[in-house]
Scaffold this active site. Structure first.
Site, PDB file in Angstrom:
ATOM      1  CB  ALA A 116      -0.932  -0.007   1.213  1.00 63.92           C
ATOM      2  CG  PHE A 135      -6.315   7.381   0.864  1.00 63.96           C
ATOM      3  CD1 PHE A 135      -7.693   7.511   0.767  1.00 63.96           C
ATOM      4  CD2 PHE A 135      -5.636   8.147   1.795  1.00 63.96           C
ATOM      5  CE1 PHE A 135      -8.375   8.407   1.577  1.00 63.96           C
ATOM      6  CE2 PHE A 135      -6.310   9.040   2.613  1.00 63.96           C
ATOM      7  CZ  PHE A 135      -7.687   9.175   2.504  1.00 63.96           C
ATOM      8  CG  ASN A 181      -2.265   9.302   2.245  1.00 63.67           C
ATOM      9  OD1 ASN A 181      -2.415   8.265   1.604  1.00 63.67           O
ATOM     10  ND2 ASN A 181      -2.360   9.340   3.564  1.00 63.67           N
ATOM     11  CE  LYS A 182      -1.256   4.351   1.082  1.00 63.18           C
ATOM     12  NZ  LYS A 182      -2.331   4.949   1.881  1.00 63.18           N
ATOM     13  CB  THR A 183       3.747   7.110  -4.451  1.00 61.78           C
ATOM     14  OG1 THR A 183       4.387   6.990  -3.172  1.00 61.78           O
ATOM     15  CG2 THR A 183       4.746   7.628  -5.472  1.00 61.78           C
TER      16      THR A 183
END
Length: 365
Positions: free
Chosen positions: A157, A181, A183-185
């Protein structure tokens, strides 16, 4: 509270608007449309997997992976205690029992020796979590899983773009999962992916994620399935993000380098890259030396307009998982002392210098 420097914000400077507008113009806004298949295919190619199945978030990706493997009541799944709650909740959803292991001080990742100690006749799988984007010791963990006949699930994740000895994480396990999500890379707003090299596992994941719909008979359902599908709009965002993935990863590694330079000599322990791995630095994180300083430091940074987050609390300390007293000292030390710093791709060097100046000022003042 609004922060001058947030902990994270997505970078949406590519084809995101163009592709989403194509969805709106075409009216293909739900779980069918060209972007879903294209995102799955290109994501599989990027990560080195044969198959990829998109889903609506990272938590259901984990649940779907466990369901595809047939994990259920009576089974045990070994999982690090130092991880986000979804890793363990997904195990619990299946009726299986999570068995916690401690972390390594050097990498914050699950301790292979503790994994060996926790294997019992009921152990069916090891869930490997590449925490904050640093790969686990996959040589040892793969050897343990193969030697004991255990399944391996990789929770990637937080580790899109991370590599172990040149191989993308997620390519070692029987089945692996990602989160997209906000805030993910790379992000789809909400979304996830289940990847595998096993055709049968892929077919099972696709079957279960689509309400258990039979392949060759319309509106005929032959298993109790789930509605875990990704929308075409989310896939459009994901494809646009994937097109910029190398750029985003390079920028995040540059941000980590800035933090390391500015905090050189400070009384903190940075979460750093170790040998033979490529850390994706989803979050740039540190430990203060005294746990009593963690919250005062965060308060001081917050007062300066800088948003931070605590490192994940060890899950064996959460009320629903704390019925039996356990000690995992390394995870506890990291959990009580850890701070995640602003780590978005477009943060400027001046902003990082300001953050580090506030950290140095507080700790040395």
């Amino acid at each position: 509270m609004t922060f001058q420097i947030p902990i994270y914000q997505p970078s949406l400077l590519g084809n995101e608007k163009k592709y989403v507008n194509e969805c709106l113009d075409s009216t293909w806004i739900s779980s069918k449309g060209r972007f879903i298949a294209e995102f799955e295919e290109k994501f599989a190619n990027y990560t080195g997997a044969r198959y990829a199945a998109s889903v609506c978030n990272g938590t259901v990706a984990l649940h779907l992976a466990l369901v595809a493997l047939g994990i259920g009541p009576g089974d045990e799944v070994i999982v690090p205690t130092l991880t986000y709650i979804s890793s363990v909740n997904a195990i619990t959803y299946t009726g299986a029992t999570p068995v916690f292991v401690d972390a390594l001080e050097s990498t914050w990742q699950m301790d292979p020796d503790d994994v060996r100690r926790k294997i019992t006749p009921r152990t069916r799988a090891i869930m490997v979590v590449h925490l904050y984007g640093h790969p686990c010791d996959m040589d040892q963990l793969v050897d343990i899983a193969k030697g004991r006949g255990l399944f391996m699930i990789e929770d990637c994740a937080e580790a899109f773009g991370a590599r172990y000895k040149g191989r993308h994480v997620g390519s070692f396990g029987d089945i692996s999962t990602y989160s997209f999500f906000g805030n993910k890379t790379i992000t789809t707003g909400e979304g996830g992916m289940v990847v595998t090299n096993d055709e049968t596992l892929h077919d099972r994941a696709v079957h279960f994620k689509g309400q258990g719909l039979a392949k060759h008979r319309e509106y005929w359902h032959d298993v109790v399935g789930y509605n875990y599908r990704m929308t075409n709009i989310c896939a459009a965002l994901g494809l646009a993000q994937l097109e910029r993935s190398d750029e985003l990863l390079d920028k995040k590694r540059e941000v980590a380098r800035w933090y390391a330079e500015e905090l050189e000599g400070a009384p903190v322990l940075l979460h750093r890259e170790t040998a033979d791995v490529r850390h994706s630095y989803w979050m740039c994180s540190l430990q203060v030396l005294d746990p009593a300083l963690r919250e005062p430091l965060r308060l001081a940074l917050g007062n300066a307009g800088i948003e931070t987050r605590p490192v994940f609390y060890p899950l064996h300390t959460m009320p629903m998982y704390a019925q039996k007293f356990q000690r995992h000292p390394v995870s506890e030390r990291i959990g009580w002392r850890g701070v995640c710093l602003p780590s978005w791709p477009e943060i400027s060097k001046d902003q990082v210098q300001f953050i580090c100046g506030e950290i140095n000022g507080f700790l040395n003042g």
